[in-house]
Scaffold this motif. Sequence first.
Motif, PDB file in Angstrom:
ATOM      1  N   VAL A 266       3.270  -5.787 -13.443  1.00 51.59           N
ATOM      2  CA  VAL A 266       3.417  -5.299 -12.072  1.00 51.59           C
ATOM      3  C   VAL A 266       2.010  -5.295 -11.479  1.00 51.59           C
ATOM      4  O   VAL A 266       1.158  -4.501 -11.877  1.00 51.59           O
ATOM      5  N   LEU A 267       1.765  -6.205 -10.529  1.00 55.82           N
ATOM      6  CA  LEU A 267       0.418  -6.493 -10.063  1.00 55.82           C
ATOM      7  C   LEU A 267       0.187  -6.063  -8.628  1.00 55.82           C
ATOM      8  O   LEU A 267       1.012  -6.339  -7.753  1.00 55.82           O
ATOM      9  N   LEU A 268      -0.930  -5.408  -8.399  1.00 57.09           N
ATOM     10  CA  LEU A 268      -1.412  -5.185  -7.043  1.00 57.09           C
ATOM     11  C   LEU A 268      -2.563  -6.151  -6.803  1.00 57.09           C
ATOM     12  O   LEU A 268      -3.610  -6.066  -7.456  1.00 57.09           O
ATOM     13  N   PHE A 269      -2.385  -7.098  -5.900  1.00 54.24           N
ATOM     14  CA  PHE A 269      -3.473  -7.981  -5.479  1.00 54.24           C
ATOM     15  C   PHE A 269      -4.214  -7.288  -4.335  1.00 54.24           C
ATOM     16  O   PHE A 269      -3.602  -6.955  -3.312  1.00 54.24           O
ATOM     17  N   TYR A 270      -5.515  -7.072  -4.502  1.00 55.03           N
ATOM     18  CA  TYR A 270      -6.266  -6.313  -3.515  1.00 55.03           C
ATOM     19  C   TYR A 270      -7.463  -7.096  -2.999  1.00 55.03           C
ATOM     20  O   TYR A 270      -7.937  -8.056  -3.626  1.00 55.03           O
ATOM     21  N   ASN A 271      -7.944  -6.673  -1.827  1.00 46.63           N
ATOM     22  CA  ASN A 271      -9.146  -7.251  -1.231  1.00 46.63           C
ATOM     23  C   ASN A 271     -10.353  -6.455  -1.717  1.00 46.63           C
ATOM     24  O   ASN A 271     -10.382  -5.235  -1.597  1.00 46.63           O
ATOM     25  N   LYS A 272     -11.350  -7.144  -2.271  1.00 47.10           N
ATOM     26  CA  LYS A 272     -12.499  -6.442  -2.846  1.00 47.10           C
ATOM     27  C   LYS A 272     -13.315  -5.688  -1.795  1.00 47.10           C
ATOM     28  O   LYS A 272     -14.153  -4.857  -2.143  1.00 47.10           O
ATOM     29  N   TYR A 273     -13.066  -5.981  -0.519  1.00 45.83           N
ATOM     30  CA  TYR A 273     -13.766  -5.265   0.550  1.00 45.83           C
ATOM     31  C   TYR A 273     -12.960  -4.078   1.083  1.00 45.83           C
ATOM     32  O   TYR A 273     -13.387  -3.385   1.997  1.00 45.83           O
ATOM     33  N   ASP A 274     -11.780  -3.870   0.514  1.00 45.35           N
ATOM     34  CA  ASP A 274     -10.933  -2.734   0.903  1.00 45.35           C
ATOM     35  C   ASP A 274     -10.274  -2.187  -0.363  1.00 45.35           C
ATOM     36  O   ASP A 274      -9.249  -2.688  -0.813  1.00 45.35           O
ATOM     37  N   LEU A 275     -10.863  -1.136  -0.920  1.00 46.10           N
ATOM     38  CA  LEU A 275     -10.406  -0.604  -2.198  1.00 46.10           C
ATOM     39  C   LEU A 275      -9.424   0.549  -2.059  1.00 46.10           C
ATOM     40  O   LEU A 275      -8.905   1.045  -3.065  1.00 46.10           O
ATOM     41  N   ASP A 276      -9.149   0.978  -0.851  1.00 53.37           N
ATOM     42  CA  ASP A 276      -8.215   2.087  -0.648  1.00 53.37           C
ATOM     43  C   ASP A 276      -6.824   1.821  -1.236  1.00 53.37           C
ATOM     44  O   ASP A 276      -6.215   2.726  -1.828  1.00 53.37           O
ATOM     45  N   PRO A 277      -6.284   0.599  -1.089  1.00 55.32           N
ATOM     46  CA  PRO A 277      -4.959   0.346  -1.671  1.00 55.32           C
ATOM     47  C   PRO A 277      -4.909   0.552  -3.184  1.00 55.32           C
ATOM     48  O   PRO A 277      -3.853   0.880  -3.728  1.00 55.32           O
ATOM     49  N   ILE A 278      -6.041   0.388  -3.862  1.00 57.59           N
ATOM     50  CA  ILE A 278      -6.057   0.617  -5.308  1.00 57.59           C
ATOM     51  C   ILE A 278      -5.725   2.073  -5.612  1.00 57.59           C
ATOM     52  O   ILE A 278      -4.890   2.370  -6.476  1.00 57.59           O
ATOM     53  N   GLN A 279      -6.365   2.987  -4.894  1.00 54.76           N
ATOM     54  CA  GLN A 279      -6.106   4.405  -5.118  1.00 54.76           C
ATOM     55  C   GLN A 279      -4.679   4.773  -4.724  1.00 54.76           C
ATOM     56  O   GLN A 279      -4.034   5.576  -5.408  1.00 54.76           O
ATOM     57  N   GLU A 280      -4.174   4.177  -3.645  1.00 54.83           N
ATOM     58  CA  GLU A 280      -2.790   4.429  -3.245  1.00 54.83           C
ATOM     59  C   GLU A 280      -1.819   3.978  -4.336  1.00 54.83           C
ATOM     60  O   GLU A 280      -0.855   4.677  -4.665  1.00 54.83           O
ATOM     61  N   PHE A 281      -2.087   2.798  -4.870  1.00 55.44           N
ATOM     62  CA  PHE A 281      -1.241   2.228  -5.921  1.00 55.44           C
ATOM     63  C   PHE A 281      -1.280   3.107  -7.173  1.00 55.44           C
ATOM     64  O   PHE A 281      -0.238   3.442  -7.751  1.00 55.44           O
ATOM     65  N   LYS A 282      -2.482   3.501  -7.588  1.00 53.24           N
ATOM     66  CA  LYS A 282      -2.616   4.351  -8.776  1.00 53.24           C
ATOM     67  C   LYS A 282      -1.889   5.683  -8.596  1.00 53.24           C
ATOM     68  O   LYS A 282      -1.198   6.160  -9.502  1.00 53.24           O
ATOM     69  N   LYS A 283      -2.065   6.284  -7.423  1.00 52.71           N
ATOM     70  CA  LYS A 283      -1.404   7.565  -7.169  1.00 52.71           C
ATOM     71  C   LYS A 283       0.114   7.416  -7.214  1.00 52.71           C
ATOM     72  O   LYS A 283       0.820   8.266  -7.770  1.00 52.71           O
ATOM     73  N   ALA A 284       0.624   6.336  -6.631  1.00 51.00           N
ATOM     74  CA  ALA A 284       2.075   6.121  -6.624  1.00 51.00           C
ATOM     75  C   ALA A 284       2.603   5.927  -8.046  1.00 51.00           C
ATOM     76  O   ALA A 284       3.658   6.469  -8.412  1.00 51.00           O
ATOM     77  N   ILE A 285       1.876   5.178  -8.851  1.00 56.07           N
ATOM     78  CA  ILE A 285       2.312   4.939 -10.233  1.00 56.07           C
ATOM     79  C   ILE A 285       2.314   6.248 -11.015  1.00 56.07           C
ATOM     80  O   ILE A 285       3.271   6.562 -11.735  1.00 56.07           O
TER      81      ILE A 285
END
Length: 409
Positions: A266-285
């Motif tokens: 289950v992959l989140l592809f993210y933009n290295k210049y916008d890391l906010d979605p990473i934290q959103e994804f981690k929190k949701a998981i």
Amino acid sequence: MKVAGSLEILTLLAVAVHQLSLVTGNSTVVVTYENVNEFIDSNELVLLSFYAEWCRFSKILEPIFEEAAAKIHQKFPEPGRVILGKVNCDKEEILADQFRIIKYPTIKIVRNGLISNQEYRGQRSLEAFVQFVEKELSDPIKEFHTIDELKSADVGNGMVIGYFISKDHVEYDTYRRVASLMRNDCRFLVGFGDLTKELRPPGKNTLIFRGDPSIPNPKHAYNEYQGNMTSFASLTAWIEKRCVPLVREITFDNAEELSEEGLPLVLLFYNKYDLDPIQEFKKAIHRQLENETRVNFLIAEGELFKHPLYHMGKSLDDLPVIAIDSFIHMYLFPRFEDIHQPDVLKKFIDDLFNGSLHFNFHLALEDDEKSESTIDPVQLPPVVHESKFKELRPSKHRYTLINNTRDEL
């Protein structure tokens, strides 16, 4: 005097012959089903090369591995530190099965007597083998000398901190051995003596865990070890549960290892210049799927993995994008924003295992075929996406692959 002198000469000759053998090769040990436990139990680090005599990749590796063993034994001559062993899988089928060998040559890593599925996947060169062993045998624990140094330490995915009376204690030796095993999964700190006197129970040593502060999970934010401080197995289990992150990052360096775990990604592809979605994804998981064990949750830097994105009809402008790769097909999660809705992401994963995703994609493919007469198919993004991450599995240009088939989910 003459007898003593003769014995002394014989001893010197034996040492010389041993040193010569290290220089000229023959420094690997032949490992069999009968002696494997002896080598594993008596050495801090063991590298086992599983090979087949008929495999050309095994033949290429053999002289390099032998030369590396000689060099490593020169650097670490102390008994019990490290050995490099070789296993002839044509003769040692039982041993190969026990280590789950599916390709030749495979180099397994055994640390402190603990057998795991982990392999050496670095470059197969003299320099790379030596550097790997040097790193593995280096001290994994960083000592702090002031409280301010402790407070400013970077937690990363997780950090274990030891407060010890002194370094000369069996409990610290256990901590060091476990830290050596888990060095790639966690950060390890330690303080001694009066510096830690106010941070531990009187006359006792203690360990605490600090978790990633960005993860909304109080039970992993701060936790004290309550188990047996001399139990290697108990301490390893405690640290592993807290330090191995639920959401990991996939790179070209670890993709082969992650793919061999055999779980859909289950992959989140993210933009290295916008890391906010990473934290959103981690929190949701962590909030919704902390006990999900059927898949691996990963983040993937979009620029690095733009080929799979393009394959799904997406570009860097579309990030963040979530998808499942089952090693057969890739399935797009409809909208990133929906991860905040309860059970939407869970249903997406459930639908993979109950077949709904695959069934719905075939329906979409049929609709796509019906529209071919009116719409230029070149302008249509692909609907059924074949897996791209299966291409990051062990390469036939690096291994002789055996028993490496996988059925439909």
